[in-house]
Write a protein that holds these residues in place. Structure first.
Motif, PDB file in Angstrom:
ATOM      1  N   ALA A  31       1.786  -3.480  -2.036  1.00 19.55           N
ATOM      2  CA  ALA A  31       2.531  -4.040  -0.909  1.00 19.55           C
ATOM      3  C   ALA A  31       2.204  -5.524  -0.729  1.00 19.55           C
ATOM      4  O   ALA A  31       3.102  -6.348  -0.513  1.00 19.55           O
ATOM      5  N   ALA A  32       0.932  -5.864  -0.827  1.00 20.20           N
ATOM      6  CA  ALA A  32       0.518  -7.265  -0.669  1.00 20.20           C
ATOM      7  C   ALA A  32       1.076  -8.131  -1.800  1.00 20.20           C
ATOM      8  O   ALA A  32       1.605  -9.220  -1.562  1.00 20.20           O
ATOM      9  N   ALA A  33       0.967  -7.649  -3.033  1.00 13.85           N
ATOM     10  CA  ALA A  33       1.470  -8.417  -4.179  1.00 13.85           C
ATOM     11  C   ALA A  33       2.980  -8.629  -4.068  1.00 13.85           C
ATOM     12  O   ALA A  33       3.476  -9.747  -4.265  1.00 13.85           O
ATOM     13  N   ARG A  34       3.693  -7.573  -3.739  1.00 11.75           N
ATOM     14  CA  ARG A  34       5.149  -7.690  -3.635  1.00 11.75           C
ATOM     15  C   ARG A  34       5.554  -8.593  -2.470  1.00 11.75           C
ATOM     16  O   ARG A  34       6.555  -9.302  -2.565  1.00 11.75           O
ATOM     17  N   HIS A  35       4.787  -8.557  -1.384  1.00 14.27           N
ATOM     18  CA  HIS A  35       5.050  -9.463  -0.261  1.00 14.27           C
ATOM     19  C   HIS A  35       4.924 -10.920  -0.718  1.00 14.27           C
ATOM     20  O   HIS A  35       5.668 -11.787  -0.257  1.00 14.27           O
ATOM     21  N   LEU A  36       4.001 -11.165  -1.639  1.00 12.76           N
ATOM     22  CA  LEU A  36       3.809 -12.509  -2.191  1.00 12.76           C
ATOM     23  C   LEU A  36       4.753 -12.786  -3.363  1.00 12.76           C
ATOM     24  O   LEU A  36       4.617 -13.783  -4.052  1.00 12.76           O
ATOM     25  N   ARG A  37       5.686 -11.870  -3.584  1.00 14.79           N
ATOM     26  CA  ARG A  37       6.677 -11.965  -4.667  1.00 14.79           C
ATOM     27  C   ARG A  37       6.054 -11.930  -6.062  1.00 14.79           C
ATOM     28  O   ARG A  37       6.546 -12.557  -7.008  1.00 14.79           O
ATOM     29  N   ILE A  38       4.962 -11.208  -6.175  1.00 17.47           N
ATOM     30  CA  ILE A  38       4.318 -10.985  -7.474  1.00 17.47           C
ATOM     31  C   ILE A  38       4.743  -9.603  -7.956  1.00 17.47           C
ATOM     32  O   ILE A  38       4.486  -8.608  -7.267  1.00 17.47           O
ATOM     33  N   PRO A  39       5.420  -9.507  -9.098  1.00 16.47           N
ATOM     34  CA  PRO A  39       5.795  -8.186  -9.599  1.00 16.47           C
ATOM     35  C   PRO A  39       4.543  -7.333  -9.807  1.00 16.47           C
ATOM     36  O   PRO A  39       3.543  -7.793 -10.366  1.00 16.47           O
ATOM     37  N   ALA A  40       4.592  -6.094  -9.334  1.00 15.71           N
ATOM     38  CA  ALA A  40       3.427  -5.221  -9.444  1.00 15.71           C
ATOM     39  C   ALA A  40       3.882  -3.787  -9.641  1.00 15.71           C
ATOM     40  O   ALA A  40       4.942  -3.386  -9.142  1.00 15.71           O
ATOM     41  N   ARG A  41       3.063  -3.021 -10.360  1.00 19.72           N
ATOM     42  CA  ARG A  41       3.397  -1.623 -10.621  1.00 19.72           C
ATOM     43  C   ARG A  41       2.171  -0.733 -10.458  1.00 19.72           C
ATOM     44  O   ARG A  41       1.036  -1.173 -10.578  1.00 19.72           O
ATOM     45  N   TYR A  42       2.437   0.524 -10.176  1.00 17.10           N
ATOM     46  CA  TYR A  42       1.424   1.554  -9.945  1.00 17.10           C
ATOM     47  C   TYR A  42       1.068   2.193 -11.284  1.00 17.10           C
ATOM     48  O   TYR A  42       1.943   2.463 -12.102  1.00 17.10           O
ATOM     49  N   VAL A  43      -0.206   2.450 -11.503  1.00 14.71           N
ATOM     50  CA  VAL A  43      -0.652   3.119 -12.728  1.00 14.71           C
ATOM     51  C   VAL A  43      -1.444   4.359 -12.338  1.00 14.71           C
ATOM     52  O   VAL A  43      -2.359   4.289 -11.519  1.00 14.71           O
TER      53      VAL A  43
END
Length: 137
Positions: free
Chosen positions: A41-53
């Motif tokens: 949530a924090a990464a995406r709020h900062l517009r950093i693409p992120a994925r769950y592993v």
């Protein structure tokens, strides 16, 4: 990741698979899945693409592993996908065994399906990891 470590306490009895990130964050405790969802949530709020592993974390010296593990990957320009384990405040190493990736736990759940009839279910996870040298001995 450091901010998550400062704010949350690891607690295996605090949440369930249906707990959402904002509830775990508000409560101040959770498990690796919660830490990972908060990181995402924090990464995406900062517009950093992120994925769950989802996968397993092999703890050196422990052959038997009692539970699955979750961590995140974020896309860092110039580096590519970089792993972050917010529950342990480290990047993934060769001790991490990846099963699936997705947007969140539901998307990368290690086991999914549907059933008809009985309304109770339970999942018991046991993992045994040995190096090739241990297996040959």
């Amino acid at each position: 990741m450091a901010g998550i470590q400062e704010r949350l306490r690891f607690d295996t009895d605090a949440t369930s698979a249906t707990t959402v990130a904002c509830d775990a964050f508000s409560a101040g405790h959770g498990v690796c899945q919660d830490f990972t969802h908060i990181f995402l949530a924090a990464a995406r709020h900062l517009r950093i693409p992120a994925r769950y592993v989802s996968g397993y974390l092999h703890k050196p010296g422990e052959v038997e592993q009692g539970a699955g593990h979750a961590w995140a990957e974020a896309y860092i320009s110039g580096l590519g996908w970089v792993s972050f384990d917010p529950a342990n405040a480290i990047s993934a190493t060769e001790h991490y065994v990846r099963l699936a990736i997705g947007l969140d736990y539901l998307d990368a759940a290690p086991v999914r399906g549907s059933y008809y009839g009985i309304t109770r279910e339970a999942l018991d996870v046991r993992l045994r990891i040995e190096s090739a040298r241990q297996a040959q001995a």
